[in-house]
Design a protein around this motif. Structure first.
Motif, mmCIF file in Angstrom:
data_model
loop_
_atom_site.group_PDB
_atom_site.id
_atom_site.type_symbol
_atom_site.label_atom_id
_atom_site.label_comp_id
_atom_site.label_asym_id
_atom_site.label_seq_id
_atom_site.Cartn_x
_atom_site.Cartn_y
_atom_site.Cartn_z
ATOM 1 N N ALA A 34 0.875 -1.180 0.000
ATOM 2 C CA ALA A 34 0.000 0.000 0.000
ATOM 3 C C ALA A 34 0.908 1.225 0.000
ATOM 4 O O ALA A 34 1.305 1.714 1.057
ATOM 5 N N GLY A 35 1.280 1.680 -1.180
ATOM 6 C CA GLY A 35 2.259 2.762 -1.277
ATOM 7 C C GLY A 35 3.572 2.276 -0.693
ATOM 8 O O GLY A 35 4.019 1.174 -1.009
ATOM 9 N N PRO A 36 4.167 3.041 0.218
ATOM 10 C CA PRO A 36 5.434 2.624 0.818
ATOM 11 C C PRO A 36 5.260 1.614 1.956
ATOM 12 O O PRO A 36 6.235 1.181 2.559
ATOM 13 N N PHE A 37 4.025 1.233 2.238
ATOM 14 C CA PHE A 37 3.717 0.375 3.378
ATOM 15 C C PHE A 37 3.443 -1.058 2.946
ATOM 16 O O PHE A 37 3.215 -1.348 1.774
ATOM 17 N N LEU A 38 3.415 -1.932 3.939
ATOM 18 C CA LEU A 38 2.954 -3.300 3.759
ATOM 19 C C LEU A 38 1.801 -3.452 4.744
ATOM 20 O O LEU A 38 1.992 -3.408 5.958
ATOM 21 N N ALA A 39 0.581 -3.568 4.229
ATOM 22 C CA ALA A 39 -0.629 -3.480 5.044
ATOM 23 C C ALA A 39 -1.172 -4.849 5.431
ATOM 24 O O ALA A 39 -1.371 -5.715 4.588
ATOM 25 N N VAL A 40 -1.422 -4.995 6.732
ATOM 26 C CA VAL A 40 -2.125 -6.148 7.276
ATOM 27 C C VAL A 40 -3.539 -5.658 7.570
ATOM 28 O O VAL A 40 -3.728 -4.763 8.400
ATOM 29 N N THR A 41 -4.524 -6.213 6.888
ATOM 30 C CA THR A 41 -5.898 -5.742 7.040
ATOM 31 C C THR A 41 -6.685 -6.687 7.936
ATOM 32 O O THR A 41 -6.685 -7.899 7.741
ATOM 33 N N LEU A 42 -7.362 -6.097 8.911
ATOM 34 C CA LEU A 42 -8.169 -6.849 9.869
ATOM 35 C C LEU A 42 -9.592 -7.003 9.353
ATOM 36 O O LEU A 42 -9.995 -6.339 8.398
ATOM 37 N N ALA A 43 -10.365 -7.854 10.001
ATOM 38 C CA ALA A 43 -11.725 -8.166 9.558
ATOM 39 C C ALA A 43 -12.629 -6.936 9.509
ATOM 40 O O ALA A 43 -13.531 -6.870 8.681
ATOM 41 N N ASN A 44 -12.374 -5.951 10.371
ATOM 42 C CA ASN A 44 -13.219 -4.757 10.389
ATOM 43 C C ASN A 44 -12.742 -3.690 9.408
ATOM 44 O O ASN A 44 -13.225 -2.564 9.432
ATOM 45 N N GLY A 45 -11.769 -4.026 8.546
ATOM 46 C CA GLY A 45 -11.300 -3.111 7.530
ATOM 47 C C GLY A 45 -10.155 -2.207 7.962
ATOM 48 O O GLY A 45 -9.560 -1.520 7.133
ATOM 49 N N VAL A 46 -9.837 -2.180 9.240
ATOM 50 C CA VAL A 46 -8.707 -1.384 9.722
ATOM 51 C C VAL A 46 -7.422 -2.082 9.300
ATOM 52 O O VAL A 46 -7.315 -3.303 9.366
ATOM 53 N N SER A 47 -6.445 -1.288 8.852
ATOM 54 C CA SER A 47 -5.174 -1.896 8.472
ATOM 55 C C SER A 47 -4.048 -1.394 9.358
ATOM 56 O O SER A 47 -4.070 -0.255 9.836
ATOM 57 N N LEU A 48 -3.082 -2.275 9.569
ATOM 58 C CA LEU A 48 -1.830 -1.920 10.207
ATOM 59 C C LEU A 48 -0.832 -1.801 9.069
ATOM 60 O O LEU A 48 -0.516 -2.794 8.411
ATOM 61 N N ASP A 49 -0.399 -0.591 8.811
ATOM 62 C CA ASP A 49 0.470 -0.301 7.681
ATOM 63 C C ASP A 49 1.916 -0.281 8.160
ATOM 64 O O ASP A 49 2.357 0.683 8.800
ATOM 65 N N TYR A 50 2.626 -1.356 7.873
ATOM 66 C CA TYR A 50 4.007 -1.499 8.321
ATOM 67 C C TYR A 50 4.935 -0.653 7.470
ATOM 68 O O TYR A 50 4.839 -0.645 6.247
ATOM 69 N N ALA A 51 5.849 0.047 8.152
ATOM 70 C CA ALA A 51 6.831 0.900 7.495
ATOM 71 C C ALA A 51 8.203 0.612 8.085
ATOM 72 O O ALA A 51 8.334 0.408 9.294
#
Length: 126
Positions: A34-51
């Motif tokens: 996701a752009g410069p990030f690597l996104a872990v997406t949760l069931a509720n649609g919130v993502s943890l965007d790793y940088a």
């Protein structure tokens, strides 16, 4: 429109290690760029965007609410990795699960030292 958390950035020494670690442990789909990030997406649609931090990574706390079955599966994966887990956020009770208010919960460190928490309904985050 109701206000919702959409994403948060999680700093890592190596996002290619940290994001797949979390996704695998929680039984989530593989992280997506996701752009410069690597996104872990949760069931509720919130993502943890790793940088990639490019230096020191300050420890943060991330808590995940799981069903009983999801908790069991994540706990099995945690044990298969021989990771130390704790019943408390300060890591004073190794190898124990807390049972607050009828739920279950535990804490563990990710590869960057973030204090991760998994818990089931009835076990408040904290």
């Amino acid at each position: 429109m109701a206000i919702e958390l959409n994403h948060t950035v999680v700093l890592a020494r190596d996002k290619q290690v940290a994001a797949p670690f979390l996704a695998s442990l929680l039984g989530l789909p593989a992280p997506e760029p996701a752009g410069p990030f690597l996104a872990v997406t949760l069931a509720n649609g919130v993502s943890l965007d790793y940088a990639d931090a490019g230096g020191e990574v300050p420890s943060q706390h991330y808590a995940f609410l799981l069903s009983e079955a999801e908790f069991d599966a994540a706990f099995d994966r945690l044990q298969a990795l021989n990771l130390t887990y704790y019943a408390d956020p300060h890591h004073h009770q190794p190898g124990e699960i807390n049972r607050r208010n009828g739920g279950r919960g535990l804490y563990f460190d990710d590869p960057d030292g973030h204090n991760m928490e998994i818990f089931t309904p009835g076990a408040p985050a904290g």
